[in-house]
Write a protein that holds these residues in place. Structure first.
Motif, mmCIF file in Angstrom:
data_model
loop_
_atom_site.group_PDB
_atom_site.id
_atom_site.type_symbol
_atom_site.label_atom_id
_atom_site.label_comp_id
_atom_site.label_asym_id
_atom_site.label_seq_id
_atom_site.Cartn_x
_atom_site.Cartn_y
_atom_site.Cartn_z
ATOM 1 N N LEU A 83 8.609 2.551 -5.387
ATOM 2 C CA LEU A 83 8.865 1.174 -4.949
ATOM 3 C C LEU A 83 7.857 0.730 -3.897
ATOM 4 O O LEU A 83 7.392 -0.419 -3.907
ATOM 5 C CB LEU A 83 10.287 1.054 -4.402
ATOM 6 N N ILE A 84 7.504 1.637 -2.978
ATOM 7 C CA ILE A 84 6.486 1.296 -1.973
ATOM 8 C C ILE A 84 5.150 1.021 -2.648
ATOM 9 O O ILE A 84 4.428 0.076 -2.288
ATOM 10 C CB ILE A 84 6.368 2.428 -0.937
ATOM 11 N N GLY A 85 4.802 1.839 -3.642
ATOM 12 C CA GLY A 85 3.556 1.612 -4.372
ATOM 13 C C GLY A 85 3.534 0.270 -5.078
ATOM 14 O O GLY A 85 2.516 -0.437 -5.062
ATOM 15 N N LEU A 86 4.659 -0.107 -5.669
ATOM 16 C CA LEU A 86 4.737 -1.410 -6.336
ATOM 17 C C LEU A 86 4.668 -2.547 -5.324
ATOM 18 O O LEU A 86 4.067 -3.592 -5.598
ATOM 19 C CB LEU A 86 6.029 -1.492 -7.154
ATOM 20 N N PHE A 87 5.270 -2.336 -4.156
ATOM 21 C CA PHE A 87 5.205 -3.364 -3.108
ATOM 22 C C PHE A 87 3.769 -3.553 -2.629
ATOM 23 O O PHE A 87 3.309 -4.688 -2.431
ATOM 24 C CB PHE A 87 6.107 -2.965 -1.939
ATOM 25 N N LEU A 88 3.041 -2.443 -2.450
ATOM 26 C CA LEU A 88 1.637 -2.547 -2.044
ATOM 27 C C LEU A 88 0.810 -3.258 -3.115
ATOM 28 O O LEU A 88 -0.089 -4.051 -2.795
ATOM 29 C CB LEU A 88 1.072 -1.148 -1.780
ATOM 30 N N ALA A 89 1.117 -2.991 -4.385
ATOM 31 C CA ALA A 89 0.415 -3.687 -5.469
ATOM 32 C C ALA A 89 0.699 -5.181 -5.425
ATOM 33 O O ALA A 89 -0.199 -6.007 -5.658
ATOM 34 C CB ALA A 89 0.841 -3.106 -6.821
ATOM 35 N N MET A 90 1.941 -5.550 -5.107
ATOM 36 C CA MET A 90 2.298 -6.963 -5.007
ATOM 37 C C MET A 90 1.547 -7.634 -3.864
ATOM 38 O O MET A 90 1.013 -8.736 -4.013
ATOM 39 C CB MET A 90 3.807 -7.087 -4.809
ATOM 40 N N VAL A 91 1.480 -6.963 -2.712
ATOM 41 C CA VAL A 91 0.762 -7.517 -1.561
ATOM 42 C C VAL A 91 -0.721 -7.669 -1.884
ATOM 43 O O VAL A 91 -1.347 -8.695 -1.569
ATOM 44 C CB VAL A 91 0.965 -6.624 -0.321
#
Length: 715
Positions: A239-247
């Motif tokens: 989830l953190i990785g996906l959040f970083l991708a979103m940012v």
């Protein structure tokens, strides 16, 4: 009643002094399609009710014997496990056994065999015939031992087995997985034997090769469990990785206004430089080698070719030179249009930056599409289970069938199903057996038609959700473009206002457009079905026509999606019905076809590069983290079975996120482009008809706004 303009579609749009952006005073459009859509929704609810009332998906995983009876229920109560008479013959089918099923007899048993046994008619007594078909008692049967085996009334052999998903699987096959043995060693250690239908021995090698397919299934099961374990362990890191991708995707969209031009021009000049170098180098090699006899020797299987090096370099030089000249001519002709495309892309980035909430808009349509697909899959599974007609209460100890809504025998099942056809099994005009047979056929047809209807509604609803997202964004970005002074003149809550107009006035138009796409998709599914049926058939003409039709309908679907999107943009801006908007959009595009092609291809290229950058960033970051190569984060690196699992999930998730974010960006560019084309045709820069386009676009086109003396500011 909506008033339609009577204009010549081949002429530019006329100036409309009342048009200052998306029209607020509008009327409902395509009401008939809206009503039809609601009727079909009601039909889907009826189908879902039928599926949930009479279906039980648990029955799809329970084994069925050769009489199509579910083990452990009804007549097979107390016999929860399935035993195959000739498991080796099943295994020789390969993985097809999991799709087509095993052709040998199968019976339900109360417990799996606890020993290895091969029956020999001349040695074993009838009392040793433990596993026979229902209704066959070997000890009292008048048939001989040999006849019982040759007629497949009883199993010729069985292995010591353990239950796996209610199927009796040989213990030595499970040992292959649990103890890490190879199949040949496991068969030898188990000291097993088996015979075919004629009584001949299979041999260890055949047994090992045939049962290897079950070992493959067990290994797949083990890998699946390990993958689930890895996902459970690293879920918060994913989830953190996906959040970083979103940012990162958000930051990339914002900086696109500064790097879009560089990316496009760099790619163009790199392309020209590459082919310029290729032309020069290949022609130089030709002049160096033209007086020699050097050649290439190429061999493909049985085909041998000898090619002269000078001629080969000359051919490549000519091809590269022609491509270079064509590219230069296209660049010279389309230079201004490429600059317009870049300017519109920059303007799209400004629009997204001004209305940041547009970036979260795709989340809701994406979630709705997941819900629609999930609902379709759930209903399809329940419908598939209704055909088995044996949804039992697990606490029922009698031999009668028990359903979640009560106890029924076969006649009662038919009565319950017949409610959908307005009749009952005890209809006096027909004999009970004839009518129930007829009704059973109708029930089977009803399930098939329901599955088709459910699939069609899935296509319609998914495309409807897409239409809703596109029209909502189009209305918001149209409000941005037609604001004379940005951001001062942009209306408050443009996204919510656009969404309200979609639901209040244009449900019918969205239903109309999505219906057209759904029909084409259903035709494509039908063609795929026909193509699958023709596999292995010696009819090349039919295959050729099917391939052509598949290609044509694929192209038609792409074209209709393109036309629908532009129609939704004009509906959001002008509030007209779907057909009128589609016609106006098509004619507007045809009057500016070169600009459309350039902006479309430049946008596609930039979005492709942008998605590639976001996905590469997410994949590289997740790889270095889960591989423990980031020193200061190494203490957080989890211990996993397969490190590639979270990396793949982050990569796929980042692609979905990038697609959602850049779909907003693409919609912004498409909407601003159509508004720009309308702006050019409706306005002329005079004080009465000023241009709404940006200063950069006016500069590229050599246009300017001549403002009235009282105006102090120029857009």
């Amino acid at each position: 009643m909506e008033q339609l303009e009577t204009v010549d579609e081949s002429k530019p749009l006329a100036y409309d002094k009342n048009f200052k952006g998306p029209i607020k005073d509008r009327s409902c459009t395509d009401i008939i399609c809206c009503l039809l859509f609601l009727i079909f929704i009601v039909g889907l609810v009826v189908v879902a009710y039928f599926a949930f009332q009479y279906g039980d998906p648990r029955l799809l995983v329970y084994p069925v014997n050769s009489n199509n009876e579910i083990c452990g229920y009804g007549k097979q109560l107390g016999k929860p496990y399935l035993l195959f008479f000739d498991l080796v013959a099943c295994g020789r089918m390969g993985v097809g056994v999991f799709v087509k099923g095993c052709p040998t007899p199968q019976i339900c048993v109360s417990a799996c065999p606890t020993e290895n046994k091969v029956l020999i008619p001349t040695v074993d007594a009838k009392s040793d015939f433990k596993y026979c078909k229902d209704g066959v008692d070997a000890t009292t049967s008048s048939k001989s031992e040999d006849a019982l085996l040759s007629d497949e009334d009883c199993a010729r052999y069985w292995f010591k087995s353990k239950p796996l998903i209610n199927r009796c699987v040989p213990s030595f096959v499970i040992d292959v997985l649990e103890k890490g043995k190879d199949m040949a060693t496991a068969v030898a250690d188990a000291d097993v034997n088996a015979t075919d239908a004629s009584g001949g021995s299979y041999g260890d090698s055949i047994i090992g090769d045939s049962l290897g397919v079950y070992g493959t299934f067990l290994k797949a099961k083990e890998y699946g469990e390990k993958i689930i374990e890895d996902v459970w362990t690293a879920w918060w890191m994913i989830l953190i990785g996906l959040f970083l991708a979103m940012v990162f995707a958000l930051i990339w969209i914002i900086i696109m206004r500064w790097i879009a031009g560089f990316m496009v021009w760099f790619t163009i000049f790199a392309f020209l430089g590459l082919f310029g170098f290729s032309t020069a180098w290949t022609l130089y090699q030709y002049y160096e080698l033209k007086d020699t006899s050097d050649s290439f020797h190429i061999q493909f299987s049985v085909i041998q070719m000898t090619m002269s090096k000078p001629k080969l370099f000359l051919a490549f030089g000519i091809i590269s030179g022609v491509i270079l000249v064509i590219a230069l001519l296209i660049l010279l002709i389309l230079c201004s249009r490429i600059r317009i495309a870049i300017s519109l892309i920059k303007e799209g980035s400004r629009a997204v930056g001004t209305m940041m909430f547009t970036l979260i808009c795709p989340i809701f349509p994406f979630a709705l599409q997941i819900v629609v697909v999930g609902f379709w899959l759930t209903v399809a599974v329940f419908l598939a289970s209704t055909g088995r007609n044996q949804s039992f209460d697990f606490n029922n100890n009698s031999s009668e069938y028990r359903y979640p809504n009560g106890s029924y025998n076969y006649e009662n099942i038919q009565k319950a199903t017949s409610a959908f056809f307005g009749k009952a099994c005890d209809n006096t005009s027909l004999s009970s057996s004839e009518f129930c047979t007829f009704l059973k056929n109708q029930e089977e047809n009803f399930v098939i038609y329901s599955q088709i209807f459910n699939l069609f509604m899935m296509f319609w609803l998914v495309n409807f959700v897409v239409a809703l997202g596109q029209m909502t964004l189009a209305g918001a970005f149209a409000s941005y473009y037609w604001a004379f002074e940005k951001p001062r003149d942009i209306p408050a809550f443009p996204i919510l206002s656009s969404l309200w107009r979609c639901f209040r006035y244009h449900l019918g138009s969205m239903a109309f457009g999505s219906l057209i796409i759904a029909i084409v998709q259903m035709i494509r599914v039908l063609l795929e079905y026909v193509d699958a049926k023709l596999k292995g058939k010696e009819n090349p003409v039919a295959k050729f026509f099917i391939k052509c039709l598949k290609c044509c309908f694929w192209c038609l679907e792409k074209f209709l999606k393109f036309l629908n999107k532009n129609a939704y943009i004009l509906i959001a801006a002008h509030g007209k019905n779907f057909c009128t908007s589609a016609k106006n959009a098509f004619m507007l595009i045809m009057r500016n076809i070169v600009r459309v092609v350039v902006i479309d291809k430049v946008t596609d290229f930039l979005l492709f590069i942008s998605k590639l950058v976001v996905v590469a960033f997410a994949a590289a970051t997740s790889y270095f983290f889960f591989d423990g190569r980031i020193d200061f984060l190494s203490s957080f690196t989890p211990s996993l079975n397969f490190y590639v699992v979270p990396i793949v999930l982050v990569t796929l998730g980042s692609y979905v996120i990038a697609s959602c974010f850049f779909s907003v960006y693409e919609m912004a560019v498409d909407t601003l482009f159509l508004c720009f084309l309308e702006d050019l045709e409706r306005n002329d820069g005079s004080p009465e008809k000023p241009y709404y386009m940006s200063k950069d676009l006016r500069k590229i086109l050599g246009k300017k706004n001549v403002m009235a003396p009282s105006e102090k500011k120029e857009f």
